[in-house]
Design an enzyme around this catalytic site. Structure first.
Site, PDB file in Angstrom:
ATOM      1  N   HIS A  37       0.842  -1.210   0.000  1.00 53.51           N
ATOM      2  CA  HIS A  37       0.000   0.000   0.000  1.00 53.51           C
ATOM      3  C   HIS A  37       0.871   1.252   0.000  1.00 53.51           C
ATOM      4  CE1 HIS A  37      -2.707  -2.913   2.279  1.00 53.51           C
ATOM      5  NE2 HIS A  37      -3.457  -2.552   1.272  1.00 53.51           N
ATOM      6  N   ASP A 150      -3.940  -7.476  -7.313  1.00 52.93           N
ATOM      7  CA  ASP A 150      -5.345  -7.703  -7.672  1.00 52.93           C
ATOM      8  C   ASP A 150      -5.507  -7.375  -9.155  1.00 52.93           C
ATOM      9  OD1 ASP A 150      -6.684  -8.322  -5.013  1.00 52.93           O
ATOM     10  OD2 ASP A 150      -5.570  -6.504  -4.542  1.00 52.93           O
TER      11      ASP A 150
HETATM   12  O1  PAF Z   1      -7.936  -3.654  -3.274  1.00 53.67           O
HETATM   13  C1  PAF Z   1      -8.570  -3.335  -2.240  1.00 53.67           C
HETATM   14  O2  PAF Z   1      -8.020  -3.160  -1.168  1.00 53.67           O
HETATM   15  C2  PAF Z   1     -10.074  -3.157  -2.336  1.00 53.67           C
HETATM   16  O3  PAF Z   1     -10.647  -4.098  -3.182  1.00 53.67           O
HETATM   17  C3  PAF Z   1     -10.488  -1.730  -2.752  1.00 53.67           C
HETATM   18  C4  PAF Z   1     -10.031  -1.384  -4.144  1.00 53.67           C
HETATM   19  C5  PAF Z   1      -9.928  -0.732  -1.752  1.00 53.67           C
HETATM   20  C6  PAF Z   1     -12.017  -1.608  -2.724  1.00 53.67           C
HETATM   21  O4  PAF Z   1     -12.537  -1.894  -1.471  1.00 53.67           O
END
Ligand code: PAF
Length: 278
Positions: A37, A150
């Site tokens: 992140h 993802d």
């Molecule tokens: O990837 C994630 O953490 C979640 O799917 C997101 C994009 C924040 C949506 O809740």
């Protein structure tokens, strides 16, 4: 760092910020922040403008209530991490702030809805698009950043943006890995020390497929990869796919952009990973 928990306060603040000419960068997350992140936030910072990180554990994208209940929520730690890297704004709303009771949502996301992750997690991408649509609508970011881990989610969100003509630029940032190759994930904290060792088969196998990739031998590679993962104790394979990176259909020897994707349960924890090939 400014912290907002209500949409109204954030909206008002953004009016001033946008009037000052600042570009708005959004990094949507569900918290339990790790270097994956933080690398999205750092990429957003490199591009200039203001960076908003949202932390919201979105109940609509969980098809398993137990998974939602167990999802980690270390908000104080997250705030510390965001402050350390000088994130400008945190948006951390409650569920009732984003969703009205009995709100309904359906977006046609075509065949992506039922493929790979979509097949194993029915409704998941409806939940993801629902919340990302809300965040885009509220924040109206110039650019939004998502992780490659993802991969299918990025495709689904790109589809939504194209379909709805959202004026937002989407950026996919590379997967961040632990030194031994494990893809960083908020779910990794649920792995026992044994699970943690067994989980390495996922990144190892992806790496092996990339190293040994031969467009004329895709079926054999897929077969061997599936076998390696199935043979690993404590690992239950959901899928291993060598796919066209633009459609997620199985790749063939004419496919230009290839992605190998895997999902598996390791102990009680479901993990996903992928690697771009070529
Ligand atoms: O990837 C994630 O953490 C979640 O799917 C997101 C994009 C924040 C949506 O809740």
């Amino acid at each position: 760092m400014k912290i907002f928990t209500t949409a109204n306060e954030l909206r008002q603040y953004l009016v001033q910020l946008k009037a000052s000419g600042a570009a708005i960068n959004l990094v949507p997350t569900m918290g339990a922040l790790h270097q994956g992140h933080l690398s999205l936030i750092q990429e957003a910072q490199r591009r200039g403008g203001a960076v908003i990180c949202s932390i919201f554990v979105n109940p609509k994208q969980f098809n398993d209530p137990k998974d939602l209940e167990l999802y980690p929520r270390p908000i104080l730690d997250d705030i510390k991490k965001l402050e350390q890297i000088n994130c400008d704004i945190l948006f951390n709303p409650a569920v009732s702030e984003l969703y009205a009771d009995n709100e309904s949502w359906h977006l046609n996301i075509g065949e992506l809805e039922g493929m790979l992750e979509g097949k194993f997690r029915p409704g998941h991408y409806q939940g993801v698009t629902h919340v990302v649509h809300k965040l885009f609508d509220l924040i109206k970011p110039d650019t939004a950043f998502f992780g490659q881990k993802d991969y299918q989610q990025f495709m689904v969100i790109s589809h939504m943006v194209a379909e709805m003509n959202f004026p937002v630029n989407l950026v996919m940032c590379p997967i961040q890995r632990e030194p031994d190759g494990l893809a960083m994930s908020s779910r990794n904290i649920h792995l026992t020390p044994d699970d943690r060792q067994h989980a390495l088969i996922l990144s190892k196998t992806l790496h092996w497929v990339k190293q040994n990739f031969n467009p004329n031998n895709i079926q054999r590679l897929k077969h061997d990869a599936e076998k390696a993962i199935r043979d690993e104790p404590g690992v239950e394979l959901a899928y291993f796919e060598i796919a066209d990176g633009d459609t997620l259909h199985s790749a063939d020897n004419n496919t230009k952009k290839i992605v190998a994707l895997v999902a598996a349960k390791v102990g009680k924890t479901r993990l996903i990973d992928n690697v771009l090939i070529g």
